[in-house]
Design an enzyme around this catalytic site. Structure first.
Site, PDB file in Angstrom:
ATOM      1  N   ASP A  11      84.046  43.393 -42.406  1.00 34.29           N
ATOM      2  CA  ASP A  11      83.430  42.068 -42.417  1.00 34.29           C
ATOM      3  C   ASP A  11      82.186  42.121 -41.538  1.00 34.29           C
ATOM      4  O   ASP A  11      81.990  43.071 -40.771  1.00 34.29           O
ATOM      5  CB  ASP A  11      84.420  41.030 -41.860  1.00 34.29           C
ATOM      6  CG  ASP A  11      83.821  39.632 -41.818  1.00 34.29           C
ATOM      7  OD1 ASP A  11      83.221  39.208 -42.823  1.00 34.29           O
ATOM      8  OD2 ASP A  11      83.908  38.964 -40.773  1.00 34.29           O
ATOM      9  N   SER A  12      81.380  41.064 -41.621  1.00 34.81           N
ATOM     10  CA  SER A  12      80.200  40.979 -40.768  1.00 34.81           C
ATOM     11  C   SER A  12      80.581  40.766 -39.304  1.00 34.81           C
ATOM     12  O   SER A  12      79.727  40.885 -38.431  1.00 34.81           O
ATOM     13  CB  SER A  12      79.325  39.818 -41.234  1.00 34.81           C
ATOM     14  OG  SER A  12      80.090  38.631 -41.267  1.00 34.81           O
ATOM     15  N   CYS A  74      84.327  40.183 -46.274  1.00 35.18           N
ATOM     16  CA  CYS A  74      83.215  39.249 -46.104  1.00 35.18           C
ATOM     17  C   CYS A  74      82.773  38.695 -47.466  1.00 35.18           C
ATOM     18  O   CYS A  74      82.470  39.466 -48.378  1.00 35.18           O
ATOM     19  CB  CYS A  74      82.064  40.016 -45.447  1.00 35.18           C
ATOM     20  SG  CYS A  74      80.575  39.053 -45.199  1.00 35.18           S
ATOM     21  N   GLU A 153      83.691  30.150 -34.191  1.00 36.39           N
ATOM     22  CA  GLU A 153      83.610  31.192 -33.162  1.00 36.39           C
ATOM     23  C   GLU A 153      83.641  30.603 -31.748  1.00 36.39           C
ATOM     24  O   GLU A 153      84.052  31.259 -30.807  1.00 36.39           O
ATOM     25  CB  GLU A 153      82.380  32.075 -33.387  1.00 36.39           C
ATOM     26  CG  GLU A 153      82.548  32.833 -34.693  1.00 36.39           C
ATOM     27  CD  GLU A 153      81.754  34.113 -34.792  1.00 36.39           C
ATOM     28  OE1 GLU A 153      81.006  34.438 -33.866  1.00 36.39           O
ATOM     29  OE2 GLU A 153      81.906  34.787 -35.822  1.00 36.39           O
ATOM     30  N   CYS A 185      84.184  31.553 -47.333  1.00 29.62           N
ATOM     31  CA  CYS A 185      83.647  32.236 -46.148  1.00 29.62           C
ATOM     32  C   CYS A 185      84.841  32.551 -45.261  1.00 29.62           C
ATOM     33  O   CYS A 185      85.756  31.725 -45.128  1.00 29.62           O
ATOM     34  CB  CYS A 185      82.660  31.312 -45.420  1.00 29.62           C
ATOM     35  SG  CYS A 185      82.146  31.952 -43.808  1.00 29.62           S
ATOM     36  N   HIS A 187      85.494  32.497 -42.219  1.00 27.14           N
ATOM     37  CA  HIS A 187      85.871  31.644 -41.083  1.00 27.14           C
ATOM     38  C   HIS A 187      86.536  30.326 -41.502  1.00 27.14           C
ATOM     39  O   HIS A 187      87.239  29.716 -40.704  1.00 27.14           O
ATOM     40  CB  HIS A 187      84.618  31.284 -40.269  1.00 27.14           C
ATOM     41  CG  HIS A 187      84.022  32.422 -39.522  1.00 27.14           C
ATOM     42  ND1 HIS A 187      83.554  33.557 -40.135  1.00 27.14           N
ATOM     43  CD2 HIS A 187      83.818  32.597 -38.186  1.00 27.14           C
ATOM     44  CE1 HIS A 187      83.069  34.383 -39.218  1.00 27.14           C
ATOM     45  NE2 HIS A 187      83.223  33.826 -38.032  1.00 27.14           N
TER      46      HIS A 187
END
Ligand code: DGL
Length: 269
Positions: A11-12, A74, A153, A185, A187
């Site tokens: 993932d990023s 991702c 985050e 996404c 997150h």
């Protein structure tokens, strides 16, 4: 490649751990090597060329770890880089977009589906492409929600600021009358309660991670590389920067003790 080899997941950054969590739950016998590109995150505002270059470097790194299959956790990399990488490698590789679209197409009753994701994912139109390939009757509406990533985050999962941003991004989507919303996404599943509260019980929230783990199991079974030995799975974590931040986030997301991540100079791959 043997069935005992680990699965590579990338993932990023930290968000792909939501996909790792789902793989741990559905495939407890599989070991994993995770790479989070924490030095170069976000991918969601970058060009296709850049995301492709980064993704190729990570795939190269994971190949050195002798993984038997790769999961592109991702959404942005799945949208912008997966097709090209698929042409170049000889081990199974899957992303999160196709499984997520499949699940949404299965559960919608009104054929009206919303997609939220990064700017690049939404701009690519890839979810709509997959949805309409499954069912041309589907109408899809997309919305980029770039502020959701930093909010998650920062740990603001249940917070008035997050509720305000959700309203700002999703009020048009709500008026549109969708019955399913793809959390496109990594997150977003972490704020699914807040999103669900705003959208209301009549809107199904689709987490592509769930269907990705299911598709991975089917793929490993088909390729006869599913690990059925009963041995203890082990997990290794690599990042391109910020080990402490990664560990703190991982401890919150994953259900098990997380070994300390190792920093990798990913530019050298
Ligand atoms: N992992 C990215 C995705 O799922 C979100 C974070 C980023 O922009 O890199 O699209």
């Amino acid at each position: 490649m043997s069935s005992h080899s680990p699965i590579g997941v990338f993932d990023s950054g930290v968000g792909g751990l939501t996909v790792v969590k789902e793989i741990m739950r559905q495939l407890p016998g599989e070991s994993m090597v995770y790479f989070g590109d924490t030095a170069r995150v976000p991918y969601g505002s970058k060009s296709k060329d850049t995301v492709l270059k980064y993704s190729k470097q990570i795939v190269h790194f994971l190949r050195k770890k002798e993984v038997k299959a790769i999961v592109v956790a991702c959404n942005t990399a799945s949208a912008l880089a997966l097709d090209e990488i698929k042409q170049e490698i000889d081990i199974p590789i899957i992303g999160v977009v196709e499984p997520g679209a499949k699940m949404a197409a299965e559960i919608t009753k009104t054929n009206s589906i919303g997609i939220i994701g990064t700017e690049s994912t939404i701009k690519s139109g890839i979810y709509t492409k997959y949805l309409r390939a499954i069912n041309p009757e589907i109408t899809a509406v997309g919305r980029a929600c770039p502020l959701f990533v930093p909010l998650v985050e920062e740990g603001l999962l249940e917070d008035r600021i997050t509720d305000d941003v959700i309203e700002r991004y999703l009020h048009e989507m709500k008026e549109y009358g969708i019955d399913s919303l793809i959390l496109g996404c990594t997150h977003y599943p972490l704020i699914r309660n807040a999103i669900g509260r705003y959208m209301g019980a009549e809107v199904n929230l689709v987490n592509p991670a769930y269907e990705t783990a299911k598709s991975l199991k089917a793929l490993l079974t088909e390729q006869q590389i599913l690990n059925q030995s009963g041995e203890q799975a082990h997990y290794e974590y690599y990042v391109s920067d910020g080990v402490d931040k990664f560990s703190t986030f991982a401890a919150k997301v994953l259900p098990c003790h997380v070994e300390r991540a190792t920093v990798v100079d990913i530019e050298s791959y």
